[in-house]
Design an enzyme around this catalytic site. Structure first.
Site, PDB file in Angstrom:
ATOM      1  CB  SER A  95      60.304 129.586 -26.083  1.00 45.13           C
ATOM      2  OG  SER A  95      59.228 129.567 -25.154  1.00 45.13           O
ATOM      3  N   GLY A  96      57.499 129.079 -28.010  1.00 44.91           N
ATOM      4  CA  GLY A  96      56.459 128.087 -28.222  1.00 44.91           C
ATOM      5  C   GLY A  96      55.762 127.661 -26.950  1.00 44.91           C
ATOM      6  N   GLY A  97      56.192 128.205 -25.816  1.00 47.31           N
ATOM      7  CA  GLY A  97      55.566 127.894 -24.546  1.00 47.31           C
ATOM      8  C   GLY A  97      54.523 128.920 -24.159  1.00 47.31           C
ATOM      9  CB  VAL A  98      51.962 128.899 -21.477  1.00 47.44           C
ATOM     10  CG1 VAL A  98      52.803 128.675 -20.235  1.00 47.44           C
ATOM     11  CG2 VAL A  98      50.720 129.719 -21.153  1.00 47.44           C
ATOM     12  CG  ASP A  99      56.041 131.167 -19.021  1.00 44.45           C
ATOM     13  OD1 ASP A  99      54.920 131.212 -18.477  1.00 44.45           O
ATOM     14  OD2 ASP A  99      56.960 130.440 -18.610  1.00 44.45           O
ATOM     15  CB  SER A 100      57.503 133.397 -25.084  1.00 48.36           C
ATOM     16  OG  SER A 100      57.201 132.146 -25.658  1.00 48.36           O
TER      17      SER A 100
ATOM     18  CB  CYS B 280      71.272 130.398 -23.376  1.00 47.86           C
ATOM     19  SG  CYS B 280      70.103 130.671 -24.732  1.00 47.86           S
TER      20      CYS B 280
ATOM     21  CB  CYS C 295      66.745 123.850 -24.800  1.00 43.61           C
ATOM     22  SG  CYS C 295      68.244 124.619 -25.460  1.00 43.61           S
TER      23      CYS C 295
END
Length: 341
Positions: free
Chosen positions: A2-7, A96, A189
């Site tokens: 997703s572009g975040g730190v988690d993924s 989602c 989102c």
């Protein structure tokens, strides 16, 4: 991704463990809203795609962006609008996950010959097919995943489920990921943070109507039933009697908002629609703990024949929200709140 730190950390960890990793971002935002999505930094924004691409390049893994804009619109955004028009409060993240990420995306991943779909969700898969809460209670996302069955769980990986958010950020710094200190993305989102009412007002046919109490006495006017949710305290303007007043129920066909005092929101019986269980079926009556809002405390309950009987009252059960059933840390299943008394 997703572009975040988690993924991003999930991808880096799996690569470090020796897996062959391919990064995929879903392009879901409507094209005419893409500029707005970029501004408020949602997990599906254009800037998020660029962050995911940068991480994939750093890790040296193939990266793709799949266009599911039409499917996301049909399965998430349109039902989101329809639910508010009907007087319900939907959870688009649940839809989602149920109908896009772990349905369309998972099917495509398996059709392409990959073994697993991994995401950055904070949840755990135990014994190959049990869904459990993440160890970090502040980040646990199991509530959003209750629809998953054993078959799908056997093809999914949640590498972060046993970690806290702090540990995830530490891993991001160890891997020198450019998103290590990136702020959290917002929950919905495609809606700017804190602007749900204005988003809906710009897209749905809304009209003013009566605000009444439980006895039908008219106290004032509302701006449109689609702009309110059960349990909401503000947004009525001046009412005929001093508050505080809370939304008790929403009569969309009659264009009325029913309000009450805080104690009038208490319910102990919840009717559920579209109930599913991880194991397919369970014996009834089922003793469990129920969470009726994301991150709300679990309440001891008994489930039977589509109805939850709560051991203690819950304030503000909103039709359209998910009711998720647990046994300790294990997710048993859940459904959509249809009504409460």
């Amino acid at each position: 991704m997703s572009g975040g730190v988690d993924s991003s950390v999930a991808a880096a960890l799996l690569q470090a463990q020796g897996h062959e990793v391919v990064g995929v971002t879903l392009q879901q935002w409507p094209r005419d809203d893409s500029e707005e999505a970029s501004r408020h930094g949602g997990c599906c924004s254009l800037s998020a795609v660029e962050d995911a691409r940068r991480v994939a390049a750093l890790l040296g893994i193939p990266y793709y962006c799949w266009n599911l804009e039409r499917e996301f619109g049909e399965r998430v955004i349109e039902p989101f609008h329809a639910a508010y028009l009907a007087g319900r409060t939907p959870n688009p993240c649940v839809r989602c996950n149920a109908f896009v990420r772990f349905d369309l995306m998972l099917s495509r991943v398996l059709d392409l010959g990959f073994d697993r779909l991994a995401t950055g969700h904070y949840a755990r898969i135990v014994n190959g097919g049990e869904l459990h809460t993440g160890v970090d209670p502040a980040k646990d996302q199991s509530y959003m995943l209750y629809h998953l069955d054993r078959e799908r769980l056997s093809r999914i990986l949640f590498p972060l489920g046993g970690m806290t958010k702090r540990e995830v950020r530490e891993h991001a710094r160890e891997f020198a990921l450019p998103v290590a200190d990136k702020a959290e993305s917002q929950e919905i989102c495609f809606v700017p943070r804190g602007e749900t009412a204005s988003y809906l007002a710009a897209r749905l046919p809304v009209s003013a109507g009566a605000v009444v109490d439980a006895d039908g006495r008219e106290l004032g006017t509302h701006r449109g039933t689609a702009l309110y949710t059960v349990g909401q305290r503000s947004g009525f303007g001046d009412l005929a009697e001093p508050g505080p007043w809370f939304v008790k129920s929403i009569d969309a066909p009659g264009n009325r908002i029913v309000v009450g005092r805080h104690e009038e929101l208490a319910v102990r019986s919840i009717e559920l629609d579209d109930v599913t269980f991880v194991d397919g079926r369970v014996g009834e009556p089922l003793e469990c703990e129920a969470r009726l809002r994301y991150h709300s405390p679990a309440i001891p309950a008994i489930y039977a024949a589509g109805r939850l009987s709560l051991a203690e009252p819950f304030l503000g059960a909103a039709p359209g929200q998910a009711a998720v059933l647990y046994s300790g840390t294990q997710v048993l299943g859940g459904g959509t709140i249809a009504g409460a008394a």
